[in-house]
Design a protein around this motif. Sequence first.
Motif, PDB file in Angstrom:
ATOM      1  N   SER A  63       0.844  -1.180   0.000  1.00 52.51           N
ATOM      2  CA  SER A  63       0.000   0.000   0.000  1.00 52.51           C
ATOM      3  C   SER A  63       0.891   1.246   0.000  1.00 52.51           C
ATOM      4  CB  SER A  63      -0.899   0.008   1.230  1.00 52.51           C
ATOM      5  OG  SER A  63      -0.134   0.207   2.407  1.00 52.51           O
ATOM      6  N   ARG A  64       0.340   2.374  -0.422  1.00 51.20           N
ATOM      7  CA  ARG A  64       1.139   3.611  -0.498  1.00 51.20           C
ATOM      8  C   ARG A  64       1.637   4.018   0.889  1.00 51.20           C
ATOM      9  NH1 ARG A  64      -1.345   8.676  -3.647  1.00 51.20           N
ATOM     10  NH2 ARG A  64      -1.092   7.123  -5.316  1.00 51.20           N
ATOM     11  N   HIS A  68       5.622   4.158   2.071  1.00 50.78           N
ATOM     12  CA  HIS A  68       6.165   5.414   2.596  1.00 50.78           C
ATOM     13  C   HIS A  68       6.798   5.208   3.973  1.00 50.78           C
ATOM     14  CE1 HIS A  68       5.835   9.189   4.939  1.00 50.78           C
ATOM     15  NE2 HIS A  68       6.273   9.737   3.817  1.00 50.78           N
TER      16      HIS A  68
END
Length: 322
Positions: A63-64, A68
């Motif tokens: 997932s983003r 990150h």
Amino acid sequence: MTERTERTERLAVLDRPREARRTAPRVTPLALPAGLLRTARPRQWVKNVLVVAAPAAAGELFSRHALHQVTLVFALFTAAASAVYLVNDARDADADRAHPVKRNRPVAAGHVPVPVAYAVGGALAVLAPAAAAILCNPATAALLTAYVAMQLAYCVSLKHVLVVDLVVVTTGFLMRAMIGGLALDIPLSRWFLITTGFGALFMVSAKRYSEAVQMAGKDGATRALLTEYTTGYLRFVWQLAAGVAVLAYCLWAMEEGGVARSSLLPWRQLSVVAFLLAVLRYAVFADRGTAGEPEDVVLRDRALAVIGLVWIAMYGLAVADW
């Protein structure tokens, strides 16, 4: 004393600064930053890839938000590890100058002044956990703080204590594997911790064993404790650790509820084969005494790299179907 002799001595005295300049290390505007970077051991940063272990094991890596956070944690852990390397080299500068290889380290060679190494290392040791507290969560900051404190204690005294040195280095690898999960608030399973912990102990003790084998019968061991460990003991440790790591992984793969209904093949169970092959292949190098640097073994042996890729694929399919 004759006039010619006096003239010769005067010329010799005048030539000494010129000779000193000729043998002194060349100083350039980039020498200090380059020396600091070398002291931070960029080659060792590959170990910090372990921060993806917990999110990958939980199937929450892509997932983003996860990417990150994992990237951020990788940078923070790299900064913390670099702080330890800087302080370690500053502390050992005098001893390193007497070593045939370590004397080329930037601090020992004079490219990085000892006070500068201490200052930069201390700054990174404070900033990395502080940034984790602001950008991640308190658990991540606490783990980074514990890592820095433990590694600094290792540099000062713990590396001279039998068995404790193995435990400290192993715990450092385990912390790398845990921190990604803590940053994403992912629960860490007991099988993940056992397999990762004993897998790390396997590689650390195999490295010590390889160093002991290579230094057998030679003077000037690179680690003081190598003269106190026996090769038989270190062999026992890496064999025990390998066995426990394989057993824990098998128990995870075979536990109840581990069979995916949507999958054509039981990838979770099949991944045991690849994991076992990887451990057995690595043990070949450990037994030969050539497992001195884990990253070199993994990256240079083509068969082990292929087995690793197969295991990653199987494990990924198992997690995706879980």
